[in-house]
Design a protein around this motif. Structure first.
Motif, PDB file in Angstrom:
ATOM      1  N   SER A  41       0.831  -1.209   0.000  1.00 56.54           N
ATOM      2  CA  SER A  41       0.000   0.000   0.000  1.00 56.54           C
ATOM      3  C   SER A  41       0.865   1.259   0.000  1.00 56.54           C
ATOM      4  CB  SER A  41      -0.952  -0.002   1.197  1.00 56.54           C
ATOM      5  OG  SER A  41      -0.235   0.018   2.411  1.00 56.54           O
ATOM      6  N   THR A  42       2.013   1.217   0.677  1.00 52.12           N
ATOM      7  CA  THR A  42       2.915   2.369   0.675  1.00 52.12           C
ATOM      8  C   THR A  42       3.503   2.581  -0.710  1.00 52.12           C
ATOM      9  OG1 THR A  42       3.457   1.995   3.000  1.00 52.12           O
ATOM     10  CG2 THR A  42       4.956   3.385   1.745  1.00 52.12           C
ATOM     11  N   GLN A  58       0.946   4.308  -2.729  1.00 55.35           N
ATOM     12  CA  GLN A  58       0.887   5.726  -2.380  1.00 55.35           C
ATOM     13  C   GLN A  58       2.014   6.503  -3.050  1.00 55.35           C
ATOM     14  OE1 GLN A  58       0.951   5.945   1.891  1.00 55.35           O
ATOM     15  NE2 GLN A  58      -0.912   4.712   2.120  1.00 55.35           N
ATOM     16  N   VAL A  90      -6.396   8.539   1.706  1.00 51.98           N
ATOM     17  CA  VAL A  90      -6.192   7.092   1.818  1.00 51.98           C
ATOM     18  C   VAL A  90      -7.163   6.560   2.867  1.00 51.98           C
ATOM     19  CG1 VAL A  90      -3.775   7.183   1.133  1.00 51.98           C
ATOM     20  CG2 VAL A  90      -4.358   7.385   3.544  1.00 51.98           C
ATOM     21  N   ALA A 137      -8.411   4.022   5.908  1.00 48.86           N
ATOM     22  CA  ALA A 137      -7.942   3.247   7.059  1.00 48.86           C
ATOM     23  C   ALA A 137      -9.109   2.397   7.531  1.00 48.86           C
ATOM     24  CB  ALA A 137      -7.456   4.165   8.178  1.00 48.86           C
ATOM     25  N   LEU A 171      -3.792  12.805   3.061  1.00 48.01           N
ATOM     26  CA  LEU A 171      -2.354  12.581   3.183  1.00 48.01           C
ATOM     27  C   LEU A 171      -1.641  13.569   2.271  1.00 48.01           C
ATOM     28  CD1 LEU A 171       0.065  10.850   4.169  1.00 48.01           C
ATOM     29  CD2 LEU A 171      -0.378   9.327   2.245  1.00 48.01           C
ATOM     30  N   ARG A 192       5.582   5.885   4.582  1.00 49.15           N
ATOM     31  CA  ARG A 192       5.373   4.843   5.590  1.00 49.15           C
ATOM     32  C   ARG A 192       5.214   5.453   6.976  1.00 49.15           C
ATOM     33  NH1 ARG A 192      10.585   1.759   7.141  1.00 49.15           N
ATOM     34  NH2 ARG A 192      10.852   3.840   8.079  1.00 49.15           N
ATOM     35  N   ARG A 204       4.388   8.545   7.765  1.00 50.89           N
ATOM     36  CA  ARG A 204       3.180   9.358   7.864  1.00 50.89           C
ATOM     37  C   ARG A 204       1.951   8.476   8.063  1.00 50.89           C
ATOM     38  NH1 ARG A 204       2.364  14.328   5.838  1.00 50.89           N
ATOM     39  NH2 ARG A 204       4.507  14.605   6.499  1.00 50.89           N
ATOM     40  N   THR A 205       1.923   7.352   7.362  1.00 50.64           N
ATOM     41  CA  THR A 205       0.794   6.432   7.504  1.00 50.64           C
ATOM     42  C   THR A 205       0.754   5.834   8.905  1.00 50.64           C
ATOM     43  OG1 THR A 205       0.925   5.900   5.146  1.00 50.64           O
ATOM     44  CG2 THR A 205      -0.319   4.389   6.549  1.00 50.64           C
ATOM     45  N   SER A 208      -2.241   6.193  11.776  1.00 50.56           N
ATOM     46  CA  SER A 208      -2.954   5.018  12.284  1.00 50.56           C
ATOM     47  C   SER A 208      -3.427   5.204  13.716  1.00 50.56           C
ATOM     48  CB  SER A 208      -2.057   3.781  12.177  1.00 50.56           C
ATOM     49  OG  SER A 208      -0.936   3.895  13.041  1.00 50.56           O
ATOM     50  N   GLU A 266      -7.319   6.565  13.521  1.00 54.83           N
ATOM     51  CA  GLU A 266      -8.255   5.956  12.577  1.00 54.83           C
ATOM     52  C   GLU A 266      -9.712   6.215  12.957  1.00 54.83           C
ATOM     53  OE1 GLU A 266      -7.628   1.865  11.697  1.00 54.83           O
ATOM     54  OE2 GLU A 266      -5.516   2.112  11.202  1.00 54.83           O
TER      55      GLU A 266
END
Length: 729
Positions: free
Chosen positions: A356-357, A360, A383, A385, A408, A426, A428-429, A433, A436
């Motif tokens: 997924s990264t 992105q 994105v 979550a 994002l 990665r 930032r995601t 998290s 969420e």
């Protein structure tokens, strides 16, 4: 004009509120209450307003009886110098006309911010946020056992008996019992594609109990030594169930079927009630700080999408297919090969990131390229979550609307290495998290400055239905519950095999949504859903995404820069363009033979419902509120007996300001104007009236009645208000 009006007594079983801003300088509004006055309802409404503004001044109220079923309500602040119009009269009117007077029904809960946003967007754009999940069933299928199994799941999961009620603040009502919606069609009765399309057209009304509908096309005769399998379609609304939930429910159905049609135990807990309680205890300070620091600025590139450029596939790796459903969204799909998918996963693992990264990063590069930027520039997209990573025990196993879409923003610098971009995405995601549970609207509102927040609040009032139209792109990398936990073996013991369920794609608020998932063979599948008005063809966009996903694992190393990747993309696209006329059709995404969809003329902000019956009679403007069917306003216009014209003011992106702007020509005409709405429209109609007064106009009377009021009664109250407005004194 008076001969055309009659001033009848108010309806006996409903409460109607008339908001009158009074005389200049319009700082002492009053509420006129028509119908039964419930002291408990009034107290509960005033208490609710006070709780919403704990730091505001205390307000004293006075009720004067003007006649049977006719009262005047006035308020004054204890704090000296507080203007009377500082009180939220519109919200109070909403609460007083709500069909649930001050007391919420048993087993009802407040909708989450995410649900309110999804519901508002669904109301503005019918057909959005309705998803379909389909699977294929090989082997014997007992109809009665199937129905019993789905009924058992419905009995165990309170969310399957849920619906939103009407009113100023959406509530979720959990019904004690509901028959499972299971539709069975024998094999050969209809084509499966027609079943899917008709079901999509039908949609799901989240205000009717039962957010899930199951349609089954039965098994057929033996063909190629095996009976034709059954097909099962689950249709649901994202405001109550997300995609994770649908897979959970399908798994519970398999369990119930294997158990003879009945699940053991009682109602599942925790459920949505427990989650709402947990959500109410979350401290928002850290989330506010995070989004104020990380959410993109308005200058970040979110649109346009990468140009389609070419319609050729990603090196002929798989044929993309395109469909054109009956709604305003088209879809196109492309698969990576099994070898490409395996290589991509191994390459991502090498960098300590997920697929997924990588997706992105690819999307960030395509947005950067589409922008035509030189040097470092920020891009933004949303994105999803799953909402299952929150610190709420049981979230992973609870069907509910938890999946959110969070914005994002990342800087793309051609001089930096690709590894740097991947690492930043990665990290930032991972930071996101922790939040969420945050809704998209919350994230955006928290990102603005205090001054902007105040201006936005003034523009939109508290009309939660004024959801802005998204102007970016959404990336969805499907996350799913864990495998069947032995269910496949249990089904096999009865001669049953089920294929991996697949989503068919829901319309979202975004003009372009890219969904990635792995199919039953493990291949990565990319599906683009897009608005043809905004993007004529998404096949090229999808091809470029697949190109980078397929080539990066072979070409990108530790020292590879972002500029190197962009050069690779440009060179490859140019090479494909040079030979595209001679390529075989099997290597190109299928084009829609019907050509581009013609643009459909948008309905005007002010929709005429009835012409005036006399010259210079004035206008009654009905302000449409979310959740109230358009037919209610049409019936109201037919029931109205006064000479005034009737217009409908539609919901518009931009909130109160947009609606006021649309109405301003009528407000500036110095003719009679009355605003009417159902419960839930009090805030916006009151704010419109205030703006008219602030700009030198004569503020209209606002007539608000309950959502369950009959058309004749509401029309009579509007006629009375118009008579009064035409003869002020």
């Amino acid at each position: 004009m008076t001969s055309d009006h009659v001033s009848p007594p108010p309806p006996e079983d409903t409460t109607t509120v008339v908001v009158d801003l009074g005389r200049p300088p319009y700082d002492a509004p009053a509420l006129e209450l028509r119908g039964p006055l419930d002291a408990a309802r009034l107290k509960a409404a005033l208490d609710h307003v006070a709780v919403r503004d704990p730091h505001g001044p205390a307000w004293r109220h006075r009720v004067d009886e003007l006649g049977p079923g006719h009262h005047a309500l006035r308020l004054a602040a204890d704090a000296p110098g507080t203007p009377g119009d500082a009180f939220p009269y519109g919200r109070l009117a909403d609460l007083l006309t709500h069909p649930l007077p001050g007391v919420r029904p048993a087993r009802s809960i407040t909708a989450t911010p995410l649900q309110r946003e999804l519901l508002a967007d669904s109301d503005s754009h019918p057909g959005r946020h309705v998803e379909q999940l389909t699977t294929t069933w090989h082997g014997p299928l007992d109809l009665e056992r199937l129905r019993a199994a789905w009924q058992s799941v419905t009995d165990h999961e309170s969310v399957l008996r849920a619906a939103f009620d009407e009113g100023p603040e959406p509530l979720i009502v959990l019904h004690e019992h509901l028959d499972a919606a299971v539709l069975w069609m024998p094999h050969g009765a209809v084509r499966w594609s027609d079943v899917v399309e008709q079901d999509r057209r039908r949609g799901i009304d989240p205000r009717r109990p039962g957010p899930l509908r199951v349609t089954v096309l039965g098994t057929g005769p033996v063909e190629a030594d095996e009976p034709v399998p059954a097909r099962m379609l689950l249709t649901y609304h994202h405001a109550l169930l997300d995609d994770w939930s649908a897979r959970l429910l399908l798994r519970e159905f398999y369990r119930a079927y294997l158990a003879g049609g009945r699940l053991p135990g009682g109602e599942r807990r925790p459920d949505i009630r427990d989650y709402v309680r947990w959500l109410g205890h979350q401290e928002t300070g850290a989330a506010r700080d995070f989004w104020s620091r990380t959410l993109p600025s308005p200058t970040d590139a979110a649109w346009p999408l990468p140009p389609a450029g070419t319609t050729t596939g990603a090196g002929g790796r798989d044929r993309a297919t395109s469909t054109r459903p009956s709604d305003a969204v088209d879809r196109t799909r492309l698969r990576l090969t099994a070898a490409q998918t395996e290589r991509l996963g191994a390459w991502a693992a090498h960098w300590g990131i997920s697929e997924s990264t990588v997706l992105q990063a690819v999307w960030a590069l395509l947005l950067y390229r589409a922008r035509g930027a030189r040097g470092a520039a920020r891009v933004r997209f949303d994105v999803t979550a799953s909402g299952r990573g929150i610190l709420f025990d049981g979230a992973e196993h609870m069907p509910a609307a938890l999946r959110t879409a969070l914005p994002l923003s990342v800087e793309v610098d051609p001089r930096a290495t690709l590894a740097t971009l991947l690492t930043e995405l990665r990290d930032r995601t991972l930071d996101m998290s922790a939040y969420e549970w945050v809704s998209p609207g919350q994230a955006r509102s928290w990102a603005t400055s205090q001054a902007t927040s105040q201006a936005t609040s003034e523009d939109t009032g508290e009309d939660a239905g004024e959801a802005p139209e998204e102007d970016g792109t959404l990336l969805v990398f499907e996350s799913r519950p864990r495998d069947l936990d032995g269910l496949a073996q249990g089904l096999a013991a009865e001669g049953i095999r089920v294929e991996q369920a697949e989503m068919l794609g829901a319309r979202t608020a975004f003009p372009f949504t890219l969904v990635a998932h792995h199919d039953g063979d493990g291949r990565l599948v990319l599906t683009a859903s897009y608005d043809r008005v905004r993007l004529d063809d998404a096949a090229g966009v999808l091809s470029h995404s697949a190109l980078l996903l397929g080539e990066l694992p072979y070409l990108a190393g530790d020292s590879t820069t972002v500029a190197d990747v962009l050069d690779l993309l440009t060179a490859t696209i140019d090479a494909i363009d040079a030979v595209s006329p001679a390529r075989d059709e099997n290597t190109a995404p299928a084009r829609d033979p019907a050509g581009p969809r013609p643009a459909v003329a948008a309905e005007p902000p002010l929709v005429p419902l009835r012409t005036a019956r006399a010259a210079d009679a004035g206008t009654v403007c009905l302000v449409q509120t979310h959740g109230t069917p358009r037919s209610r306003y049409d019936r109201l216009a037919r029931a109205y007996r006064g000479p005034e014209s009737i217009v409908l003011l539609r919901p518009l992106p931009g909130g109160t300001h947009a609606r006021y702007t649309a109405l301003r020509p009528l407000a500036d005409a110095d003719e009679l104007l009355v605003l009417g709405a159902f419960s839930g429209g009090g805030t916006i109609t009151y704010e419109i009236a205030r703006r008219i007064a602030a700009n030198g106009g004569r503020p209209p009377l606002v007539v608000l009645t309950g959502a369950v009021a009959d058309a004749d009664g509401h029309a009579r109250m509007l006629e009375t208000a118009a008579e009064r407005a035409g003869h002020p004194g």
